[in-house]
Design a protein around this motif. Sequence first.
Motif, PDB file in Angstrom:
ATOM      1  N   ASP A  59       0.967  -1.190   0.134  1.00 34.35           N
ATOM      2  CA  ASP A  59      -0.001  -0.249   0.082  1.00 34.35           C
ATOM      3  C   ASP A  59       0.976   1.201  -0.184  1.00 34.35           C
ATOM      4  O   ASP A  59       0.507   2.188  -0.797  1.00 34.35           O
ATOM      5  CB  ASP A  59      -0.981   0.127   1.135  1.00 34.35           C
ATOM      6  CG  ASP A  59      -2.005  -0.842   1.051  1.00 34.35           C
ATOM      7  OD1 ASP A  59      -2.369  -1.501  -0.060  1.00 34.35           O
ATOM      8  OD2 ASP A  59      -2.570  -1.289   2.052  1.00 34.35           O
TER       9      ASP A  59
ATOM     10  N   ASN B  28       5.374   9.719  -9.541  1.00 33.84           N
ATOM     11  CA  ASN B  28       4.837   9.689 -10.697  1.00 33.84           C
ATOM     12  C   ASN B  28       4.243  11.214 -11.483  1.00 33.84           C
ATOM     13  O   ASN B  28       4.517  11.494 -12.341  1.00 33.84           O
ATOM     14  CB  ASN B  28       3.734   8.561 -11.106  1.00 33.84           C
ATOM     15  CG  ASN B  28       3.407   8.385 -12.585  1.00 33.84           C
ATOM     16  OD1 ASN B  28       2.378   9.216 -13.093  1.00 33.84           O
ATOM     17  ND2 ASN B  28       3.747   7.657 -13.151  1.00 33.84           N
ATOM     18  N   LYS B  29       3.547  11.612 -10.416  1.00 32.72           N
ATOM     19  CA  LYS B  29       2.909  13.121 -10.855  1.00 32.72           C
ATOM     20  C   LYS B  29       3.977  13.975 -10.626  1.00 32.72           C
ATOM     21  O   LYS B  29       4.022  15.046 -11.484  1.00 32.72           O
ATOM     22  CB  LYS B  29       1.709  13.477 -10.019  1.00 32.72           C
ATOM     23  CG  LYS B  29       0.536  12.226  -9.950  1.00 32.72           C
ATOM     24  CD  LYS B  29       0.388  11.817 -11.486  1.00 32.72           C
ATOM     25  CE  LYS B  29      -0.475  10.471 -11.529  1.00 32.72           C
ATOM     26  NZ  LYS B  29      -0.364   9.758 -12.659  1.00 32.72           N
TER      27      LYS B  29
ATOM     28  N   SER C 255       0.667   3.682 -13.981  1.00 35.27           N
ATOM     29  CA  SER C 255       1.331   2.618 -13.791  1.00 35.27           C
ATOM     30  C   SER C 255       1.097   1.564 -14.355  1.00 35.27           C
ATOM     31  O   SER C 255       0.227   1.323 -15.491  1.00 35.27           O
ATOM     32  CB  SER C 255       0.782   2.496 -12.029  1.00 35.27           C
ATOM     33  OG  SER C 255      -0.367   1.379 -12.027  1.00 35.27           O
TER      34      SER C 255
ATOM     35  N   SER D 133       2.964   5.744  -7.261  1.00 28.06           N
ATOM     36  CA  SER D 133       1.860   6.447  -8.332  1.00 28.06           C
ATOM     37  C   SER D 133       1.109   7.343  -7.968  1.00 28.06           C
ATOM     38  O   SER D 133       0.680   8.387  -8.607  1.00 28.06           O
ATOM     39  CB  SER D 133       0.974   5.240  -8.464  1.00 28.06           C
ATOM     40  OG  SER D 133       1.233   3.983  -9.198  1.00 28.06           O
ATOM     41  N   GLY D 134       1.164   7.817  -6.692  1.00 31.22           N
ATOM     42  CA  GLY D 134       0.358   8.998  -6.197  1.00 31.22           C
ATOM     43  C   GLY D 134       1.194  10.168  -5.981  1.00 31.22           C
ATOM     44  O   GLY D 134       0.646  11.218  -6.079  1.00 31.22           O
ATOM     45  N   SER D 135       2.728  10.030  -5.834  1.00 31.58           N
ATOM     46  CA  SER D 135       3.411  11.077  -5.671  1.00 31.58           C
ATOM     47  C   SER D 135       4.487  11.362  -6.738  1.00 31.58           C
ATOM     48  O   SER D 135       4.460  12.236  -7.366  1.00 31.58           O
ATOM     49  CB  SER D 135       4.164  11.003  -4.162  1.00 31.58           C
ATOM     50  OG  SER D 135       5.166  12.130  -4.019  1.00 31.58           O
TER      51      SER D 135
ATOM     52  N   GLU E  86       2.744   1.841  -3.378  1.00 28.31           N
ATOM     53  CA  GLU E  86       1.685   2.251  -4.550  1.00 28.31           C
ATOM     54  C   GLU E  86       1.450   3.733  -4.223  1.00 28.31           C
ATOM     55  O   GLU E  86       1.387   4.420  -5.083  1.00 28.31           O
ATOM     56  CB  GLU E  86       0.282   1.567  -4.465  1.00 28.31           C
ATOM     57  CG  GLU E  86      -0.516   1.889  -5.632  1.00 28.31           C
ATOM     58  CD  GLU E  86      -1.515   0.909  -5.743  1.00 28.31           C
ATOM     59  OE1 GLU E  86      -2.316   1.098  -6.772  1.00 28.31           O
ATOM     60  OE2 GLU E  86      -1.698  -0.001  -4.990  1.00 28.31           O
ATOM     61  N   MET E  87       1.296   3.971  -3.059  1.00 33.10           N
ATOM     62  CA  MET E  87       0.867   5.432  -2.603  1.00 33.10           C
ATOM     63  C   MET E  87       2.115   6.431  -3.183  1.00 33.10           C
ATOM     64  O   MET E  87       1.959   7.511  -3.688  1.00 33.10           O
ATOM     65  CB  MET E  87       0.899   5.517  -1.193  1.00 33.10           C
ATOM     66  CG  MET E  87       0.615   7.062  -0.543  1.00 33.10           C
ATOM     67  SD  MET E  87       0.035   7.123   1.106  1.00 33.10           S
ATOM     68  CE  MET E  87       1.286   6.543   1.837  1.00 33.10           C
TER      69      MET E  87
ATOM     70  N   SER F   1       5.038   4.060 -13.494  1.00 30.26           N
ATOM     71  CA  SER F   1       5.318   3.575 -12.194  1.00 30.26           C
ATOM     72  C   SER F   1       5.400   2.084 -12.167  1.00 30.26           C
ATOM     73  O   SER F   1       4.331   1.262 -12.769  1.00 30.26           O
ATOM     74  CB  SER F   1       4.711   4.119 -11.166  1.00 30.26           C
ATOM     75  OG  SER F   1       3.315   3.837 -11.138  1.00 30.26           O
TER      76      SER F   1
ATOM     77  N   ASP G   1      -2.458  -0.203 -14.639  1.00 24.91           N
ATOM     78  CA  ASP G   1      -3.444   0.570 -15.640  1.00 24.91           C
ATOM     79  C   ASP G   1      -3.493  -0.028 -16.894  1.00 24.91           C
ATOM     80  O   ASP G   1      -2.488  -0.096 -17.618  1.00 24.91           O
ATOM     81  CB  ASP G   1      -3.132   2.021 -15.746  1.00 24.91           C
ATOM     82  CG  ASP G   1      -3.127   2.773 -14.591  1.00 24.91           C
ATOM     83  OD1 ASP G   1      -4.186   2.671 -13.897  1.00 24.91           O
ATOM     84  OD2 ASP G   1      -2.237   3.784 -14.100  1.00 24.91           O
TER      85      ASP G   1
END
Length: 261
Positions: free
Chosen positions: A71, A82-83, A100, A78-80, A74-75, A145, A103
């Motif tokens: 978890d 990557n953006k 990621s 993909s959440g931080s 992934e956070m 990611s 997707d």
Amino acid sequence: MNYLVIKCGGSVFEALPFSFFEDIVNLQKNSPYQPVIVHGGGPLINSLLERLEVESPFVDGLRVTNSEVLDVVEMALSGSLNKQIVRKLHKAGGNGFGLSGIDGQLLTAVPAGENHSLGFVGKVSEVNSVIVDQIAGLGYIPVISPLGIDEQGQTYNINADMAAASIAQALKAKLCFISDIPGILVEEHGEQTTLHQATAEKIEGLIEAGIIKGGMIPKVRSAIEALGHGVPEVSIINGMAPDSLTEFTNGEKIGTKITLD
């Protein structure tokens, strides 16, 4: 399409100059290459796990991953991170498209360790390269990611070096590992020097001697495997050096070029 897969580790990403992202955008706009970025995120993952007091040991450079660690991975990825990369490309005048391996089932994964010894650590069994083709065809720079998914919907943490190598194989692309050092370093006459070319046999010898160790092991072994599956060229270059990507794509002697023999 003539792809160049650029793998960027999390520790390197934090230190990269803004000009590096400008070079990527320039490559897409003014060279024969279509860049594809694959990134890691080790330092941020480590920081979050430490804050949560969750242990995550490494085995041969691979992070043992249970559901709680997954978890966080992934956070962070993909959440931080990557953006953040997508934003930097935008500021540099380009168009990044973050996703990621989950997707569109971009990266189909299977367990990497024997008897699930590494937990939810995966290796890539299939790459849906059509997704990359479609994103690139619309004028975007794919930013990926390294997470994968299996046929049952289980997510896996994939070593970013291995993910980049698998994607390069699928795209028949040159593969460039971005480092904060000028390549594989060896000692000659009491001084450290860059090994500009290394064969698979030489690399295994350096691993046995303990010169190549830790996270560099999956990097070089991924490179060797990629070369055996149609990747035309793999190099490790210093992303901190000005114009390093441009020099690499121009065929100049830079970093360490890895060959099968």
